[in-house]
Design a protein around this motif. Structure first.
Motif, mmCIF file in Angstrom:
data_model
loop_
_atom_site.group_PDB
_atom_site.id
_atom_site.type_symbol
_atom_site.label_atom_id
_atom_site.label_comp_id
_atom_site.label_asym_id
_atom_site.label_seq_id
_atom_site.Cartn_x
_atom_site.Cartn_y
_atom_site.Cartn_z
ATOM 1 N N ALA A 144 10.503 10.378 7.113
ATOM 2 C CA ALA A 144 9.202 10.074 7.715
ATOM 3 C C ALA A 144 8.314 9.425 6.664
ATOM 4 C CB ALA A 144 8.557 11.337 8.259
ATOM 5 N N CYS A 145 7.292 8.726 7.118
ATOM 6 C CA CYS A 145 6.346 8.091 6.205
ATOM 7 C C CYS A 145 5.037 7.879 6.953
ATOM 8 C CB CYS A 145 6.883 6.754 5.677
ATOM 9 S SG CYS A 145 7.127 5.495 6.960
ATOM 10 N N ASP A 146 4.002 7.527 6.216
ATOM 11 C CA ASP A 146 2.753 7.108 6.841
ATOM 12 C C ASP A 146 2.223 5.925 6.054
ATOM 13 O OD1 ASP A 146 0.266 8.313 5.032
ATOM 14 O OD2 ASP A 146 2.056 9.569 4.936
ATOM 15 N N SER A 147 1.427 5.097 6.722
ATOM 16 C CA SER A 147 0.973 3.869 6.077
ATOM 17 C C SER A 147 -0.338 3.407 6.689
ATOM 18 C CB SER A 147 2.021 2.762 6.231
ATOM 19 O OG SER A 147 1.575 1.560 5.617
ATOM 20 N N GLY B 125 1.251 16.973 -0.054
ATOM 21 C CA GLY B 125 1.924 17.609 -1.189
ATOM 22 C C GLY B 125 1.815 16.841 -2.485
ATOM 23 N N MET B 126 1.625 15.513 -2.408
ATOM 24 C CA MET B 126 1.621 14.751 -3.664
ATOM 25 C C MET B 126 0.308 14.885 -4.431
ATOM 26 S SD MET B 126 1.549 10.834 -2.355
ATOM 27 C CE MET B 126 0.183 10.101 -1.472
ATOM 28 N N SER B 127 -0.685 15.564 -3.836
ATOM 29 C CA SER B 127 -1.916 15.865 -4.567
ATOM 30 C C SER B 127 -1.697 17.118 -5.401
ATOM 31 C CB SER B 127 -3.075 16.064 -3.577
ATOM 32 O OG SER B 127 -3.276 14.915 -2.793
ATOM 33 N N TRP C 23 4.689 23.618 8.907
ATOM 34 C CA TRP C 23 4.665 22.269 8.351
ATOM 35 C C TRP C 23 5.590 21.350 9.150
ATOM 36 C CZ3 TRP C 23 8.444 19.287 5.722
ATOM 37 C CH2 TRP C 23 9.662 19.931 5.482
ATOM 38 N N ALA C 24 5.074 20.183 9.464
ATOM 39 C CA ALA C 24 5.865 19.175 10.166
ATOM 40 C C ALA C 24 6.246 18.039 9.225
ATOM 41 C CB ALA C 24 5.083 18.628 11.354
ATOM 42 N N PHE C 25 5.278 17.662 8.356
ATOM 43 C CA PHE C 25 5.517 16.593 7.386
ATOM 44 C C PHE C 25 4.946 17.014 6.037
ATOM 45 C CE2 PHE C 25 4.796 14.574 11.562
ATOM 46 C CZ PHE C 25 6.061 14.043 11.773
ATOM 47 N N ASP C 26 5.644 16.632 4.970
ATOM 48 C CA ASP C 26 5.200 16.937 3.608
ATOM 49 C C ASP C 26 5.194 15.630 2.823
ATOM 50 O OD1 ASP C 26 4.463 18.208 1.307
ATOM 51 O OD2 ASP C 26 6.399 19.146 0.913
ATOM 52 N N GLN C 27 4.000 15.185 2.466
ATOM 53 C CA GLN C 27 3.806 13.892 1.802
ATOM 54 C C GLN C 27 4.053 14.057 0.307
ATOM 55 O OE1 GLN C 27 -0.345 12.443 1.360
ATOM 56 N NE2 GLN C 27 0.226 10.968 2.925
ATOM 57 N N ILE C 28 5.064 13.365 -0.242
ATOM 58 C CA ILE C 28 5.464 13.657 -1.618
ATOM 59 C C ILE C 28 5.341 12.492 -2.600
ATOM 60 C CG2 ILE C 28 7.037 15.464 -0.828
ATOM 61 C CD1 ILE C 28 9.372 13.549 -1.530
ATOM 62 N N ALA C 29 5.243 11.247 -2.134
ATOM 63 C CA ALA C 29 5.171 10.131 -3.086
ATOM 64 C C ALA C 29 4.711 8.864 -2.379
ATOM 65 C CB ALA C 29 6.530 9.886 -3.743
ATOM 66 N N THR C 30 4.010 7.999 -3.125
ATOM 67 C CA THR C 30 3.656 6.669 -2.638
ATOM 68 C C THR C 30 4.637 5.674 -3.234
ATOM 69 O OG1 THR C 30 1.309 7.217 -2.450
ATOM 70 C CG2 THR C 30 1.872 4.899 -2.552
ATOM 71 N N ILE C 31 5.291 4.904 -2.381
ATOM 72 C CA ILE C 31 6.305 3.957 -2.848
ATOM 73 C C ILE C 31 6.148 2.634 -2.103
ATOM 74 C CG2 ILE C 31 7.973 5.769 -3.434
ATOM 75 C CD1 ILE C 31 9.446 5.113 -0.829
ATOM 76 N N ILE D 174 6.300 -3.401 2.192
ATOM 77 C CA ILE D 174 5.286 -2.470 2.688
ATOM 78 C C ILE D 174 5.174 -1.274 1.746
ATOM 79 C CG2 ILE D 174 6.964 -1.322 4.206
ATOM 80 C CD1 ILE D 174 4.609 -0.736 6.125
ATOM 81 N N THR D 175 3.929 -0.839 1.505
ATOM 82 C CA THR D 175 3.664 0.374 0.727
ATOM 83 C C THR D 175 3.450 1.527 1.695
ATOM 84 O OG1 THR D 175 2.681 -0.866 -1.094
ATOM 85 C CG2 THR D 175 2.121 1.471 -0.938
ATOM 86 N N ILE D 176 4.134 2.620 1.423
ATOM 87 C CA ILE D 176 4.074 3.781 2.314
ATOM 88 C C ILE D 176 3.928 5.059 1.491
ATOM 89 C CG2 ILE D 176 5.499 2.742 4.135
ATOM 90 C CD1 ILE D 176 7.896 4.343 3.002
ATOM 91 N N ASP D 177 3.491 6.103 2.148
ATOM 92 C CA ASP D 177 3.594 7.449 1.600
ATOM 93 C C ASP D 177 4.853 8.072 2.178
ATOM 94 O OD1 ASP D 177 1.224 7.324 0.153
ATOM 95 O OD2 ASP D 177 0.025 7.986 1.860
ATOM 96 N N LYS D 178 5.752 8.449 1.279
ATOM 97 C CA LYS D 178 7.027 9.037 1.714
ATOM 98 C C LYS D 178 6.818 10.491 2.106
ATOM 99 C CE LYS D 178 10.124 9.654 -1.509
ATOM 100 N NZ LYS D 178 11.235 9.454 -2.452
ATOM 101 N N ASN D 179 7.333 10.866 3.265
ATOM 102 C CA ASN D 179 7.194 12.224 3.768
ATOM 103 C C ASN D 179 8.558 12.848 4.038
ATOM 104 O OD1 ASN D 179 4.406 11.697 3.921
ATOM 105 N ND2 ASN D 179 4.588 10.962 6.016
ATOM 106 N N ILE D 180 8.630 14.147 3.785
ATOM 107 C CA ILE D 180 9.772 14.936 4.239
ATOM 108 C C ILE D 180 9.417 15.487 5.616
ATOM 109 C CG2 ILE D 180 11.310 16.856 3.714
ATOM 110 C CD1 ILE D 180 11.372 14.527 1.681
#
Length: 732
Positions: free
Chosen positions: A303-306, A460-462, A477-485, A494-500
């Motif tokens: 998953a990701c968000d952007s 999570g990446m904070s 928890w449904a999504f855990d945001q761990i890194a911007t890539i 595209i730049t996204i926030d990677k989510n588990i």
């Protein structure tokens, strides 16, 4: 308990704490860098800060601060760490002892006197803290780390709701690692200090030099994490057992033995945080998931968000990178420069690529001041109708963002009321959509436990946020945001926030735009927005006379954009009041376009206290008019608010400032003024859905007043009404 020990706030007052506060204020008031303690007999950080600054003044530190840092530690050790029989008896020595004894009383340790003399009672209190905290040295000597422990609000005894086993861990960590971690809480609550102590312990066992230890997980700490499995023994196993327990997975006895109990706990934990394989072996990914909010940032996410529009090329990139679900924003941020909201046709592009989507709502959310019950209600309305306009189906979860490092007092006073309003408004709107929360772990846990959110999207990446340190992943928890890539290349970049993804929220694979059949207005169909932007501003420009156009503070296109940005709120108000949206859209777009420099001067006069009231904000509303209209709405059960007095200066001042600074409040009030003017002042029918042309003009005119000028106002602005009504009719 006598009345003399009760403060006016109703809390028990400790007479000794009051004596300490009075003494430190009397002794150091006026000295450079000293800040007065509150004289209320209640322990708190402010009193500890005052005592800390008093110590620094006695030690000759030029710039006192709240923190007992390295400079204070060095100065204190140079002066001489106190123990019974070795404290100077001069004025300085007596004051430093009194600072220590004052801190003891504030922390609940009784030195048997506030005397300035280091006797048996003071030594006994020092020994008790050393014992409570689990320190290996329990000799009654005030080492620098002991003095610091007295000057913070951390507790070293089991407190209400504390877990005795967590306290056992905290005391063990203090015993073994206090020289680098410092004395951390031992109160039975997993928290930031406990998490830091654990990391210091890991870094110590990894052989990292004390002066290089940080208490946070960096590259060296990650690299040296050992792989643990069945049969292993030692301090690493014990530290990992602690980490498992902190994450709600009980390994059994903290014995440093990797037995079947530990393996089973590891497998449960791996499954919960969506690690693969679930094998019961504590490798780097399992370690990192247990000790830091990001886990292993190199993990593959599904998953990701952007904030970036998903084009066909970008959708192809995401699919090729293994992503299945993407989070996109329902609206743009207030005064933001990014056009991050879902664009026309974008959802279909996502679905065509066999991707799914989950909606996010964030207009700001960057500090505590944004969050309150009123704003929560407005956010709920805006998000609800934005989601409905895109066709998101029943039971879709909308994630509302809390994007700052919120502390518990922020949660109690701001965030919980905000989400209570969101949940309440969603329920009032029929419960079609579910409330989700985006934020640090603590925020997600608190909001969810209060019953205001069903799912969590964890930032999570904070890693530096206090809300992520010392808290496990929330159960929902449904999504855990761990890194911007950044992924892809060319037009597919595209730049996204990677989510588990946990699997709790699969996202939406299709939408069904709603066609309201109840005769009430709905949100504008997105296709019509460019047409409105093209058609309506010239109509307004034609109506403006030369002087109005010359002195106006904004262009008509900007005013129309305000109306479109608040389409969700306007729709909600129109449906609630059984009126056409066009009334609100007409008045706001005109008044915002006609607002001029003279209006700004009048507003400044109100701020200066020269006058009590002026027409203000995008709806150009007087406070006394707003009060009358809102009072009527309250009496008609349209509004749940406080009745105010239009002749009371305090009430006028309160409402004027809300109208001036809160655009949503101004627009909401505009709707009430229109309804009140039509029904009460003009005597028109309460149902405003089918007004005649004459009644429409009369309603618009009454918004402006009752004279001939107001009649002309209604006549000329009727053309604006017709333009908006055309697109509202098409949308409903």
């Amino acid at each position: 308990m006598g009345l003399k020990n009760i403060t006016k706030e109703g809390f028990k007052m400790d007479p000794m704490v009051l004596i300490v506060q009075q003494w430190v204020n009397n002794t150091y008031s006026g000295q450079n860098g000293f800040i007065l303690a509150p004289e209320n007999g209640k322990t708190g950080w402010s009193t500890m800060y005052s005592l800390t600054r008093a110590l620094q003044i006695e030690l000759g530190i030029a710039t006192p601060a709240n923190n007992f840092g390295e400079g204070t530690s060095s100065a204190y050790k140079a002066w001489g760490e106190m123990e019974m029989g070795s404290v100077p008896l001069n004025h300085q020595g007596q004051n430093i002892v009194k600072i220590l004894q004052g801190a003891m009383y504030c922390k609940g340790y009784d030195p048997t006197g506030f005397t300035g003399t280091f006797g048996e009672g003071t030594k006994s209190a020092v020994t008790k803290l050393q014992t409570d905290a689990g320190l290996p040295i329990q000799d009654g000597k005030v080492y620098d780390y002991v003095f610091k422990a007295f000057l913070v609000m951390d507790a070293y005894v089991l407190t209400l709701g504390g877990d005795p086993r967590i306290r056992e861990i905290q005391r063990n960590l203090n015993y073994n690692y206090f020289m680098t971690s410092g004395v951390q809480p031992a109160d039975g609550h997993y928290q930031r200090g406990t998490n830091k102590a654990l990391i210091y312990g890991i870094q110590t066992e990894e052989g990292i030099a004390p002066d290089l230890q940080t208490g946070s997980v960096g590259p060296t700490t990650r690299e040296r994490l050992p792989t643990l499995m069945l049969g292993n023994r030692g301090d690493f196993v014990k530290l990992f057992q602690y980490a498992l327990y902190f994450n709600r997975y009980d390994p059994g006895v903290f014995d440093g033995i990797y037995g079947n109990g530990v393996k089973n706990a590891v497998m449960g934990f791996q499954e919960f945080v969506a690690l693969s394989p679930v094998d019961g072996i504590a490798g780097k990914q399992t370690w990192l998931s247990a000790i830091t909010s990001t886990g292993d940032t190199s993990r593959r996410g599904t998953a990701c968000d952007s904030v970036t529009m998903i084009t066909p090329e970008r959708a192809t990139t995401l699919k090729a990178e293994g992503y299945e679900i993407i989070g996109r924003y329902l609206t743009n941020a207030r005064n933001g420069v990014l056009n991050k909201k879902i664009q026309i046709g974008e959802l279909q592009t996502i679905f065509d690529a066999n991707l799914r989507v989950f909606p996010i709502f964030q207009t700001y959310g960057g500090d505590a001041s944004y969050f309150n019950f009123g704003q929560g209600g407005r956010d709920a309305i805006e998000a609800y109708y934005a989601a409905e306009s895109h066709g998101f189906k029943d039971r879709t979860t909308i994630y509302f963002a809390v994007d700052f490092d919120a502390y518990d007092n922020d949660v109690d006073n701001n965030i919980l009321p905000h989400f209570r309003a969101i949940e309440s408004e969603f329920y009032a709107l029929g419960g079609k959509y579910k409330v989700g929360v985006y934020g640090p772990r603590n925020i997600c846990i608190r909001v969810s436990q209060a019953g205001y959110a069903t799912k969590s999207f964890v930032s999570g990446m904070s890693t530096g946020f206090s809300g992520n340190l010392g808290y496990p992943l929330p159960q929902n928890w449904a999504f855990d945001q761990i890194a911007t890539i950044t992924v892809g290349s060319g037009r597919g970049l595209i730049t996204i926030d990677k989510n588990i993804a946990s699997g709790l929220d699969a996202g939406q694979s299709s939408v069904e735009p709603i066609n309201h059949k109840d005769g009430l207005d709905s949100t504008l169909i997105l296709t019509y927005l460019p047409m409105i932007r093209e058609e309506v501003p010239p109509i307004i420009k034609d109506i403006l006379n030369f002087l109005q156009e010359f002195s106006s503070i904004r262009e008509p296109i900007d005013s129309v954009n305000i109306v479109l940005d608040y389409d969700g709120l306007i729709t909600r108000m129109a449906r609630k009041l059984q009126m056409r949206k066009s009334f609100i859209q007409t008045v706001i777009s005109w008044e915002a376009s006609a607002e001029n420099t003279l209006d700004a001067i009048q507003d400044q006069r109100v701020k200066n206290g020269d006058i009590d009231d002026s027409s203000t904000g995008v709806g150009q509303i007087f406070a006394w008019v707003a009060i009358n209209a809102r009072n009527w709405a309250i009496n008609q059960n349209y509004l749940d608010d406080t009745i105010r007095d239009a002749n009371n200066k305090d009430d006028i001042n309160e409402i004027w400032h809300k109208l001036h600074v809160d655009r949503a409040f101004n627009i909401e009030t505009c709707a009430y003024v229109l309804k009140w003017g039509a029904v009460v002042e003009k005597g028109y029918p309460s149902n405003m859905l089918n007004y005649t042309e004459s009644q429409v003009k009369g309603t618009i005119a009454r918004y402006n007043g009752t004279n001939e000028s107001a009649t002309k106002y209604g006549e000329r602005n009727y053309t604006i009404y017709q333009a908006f009504e055309n697109y509202n009719q098409l949308s409903r």
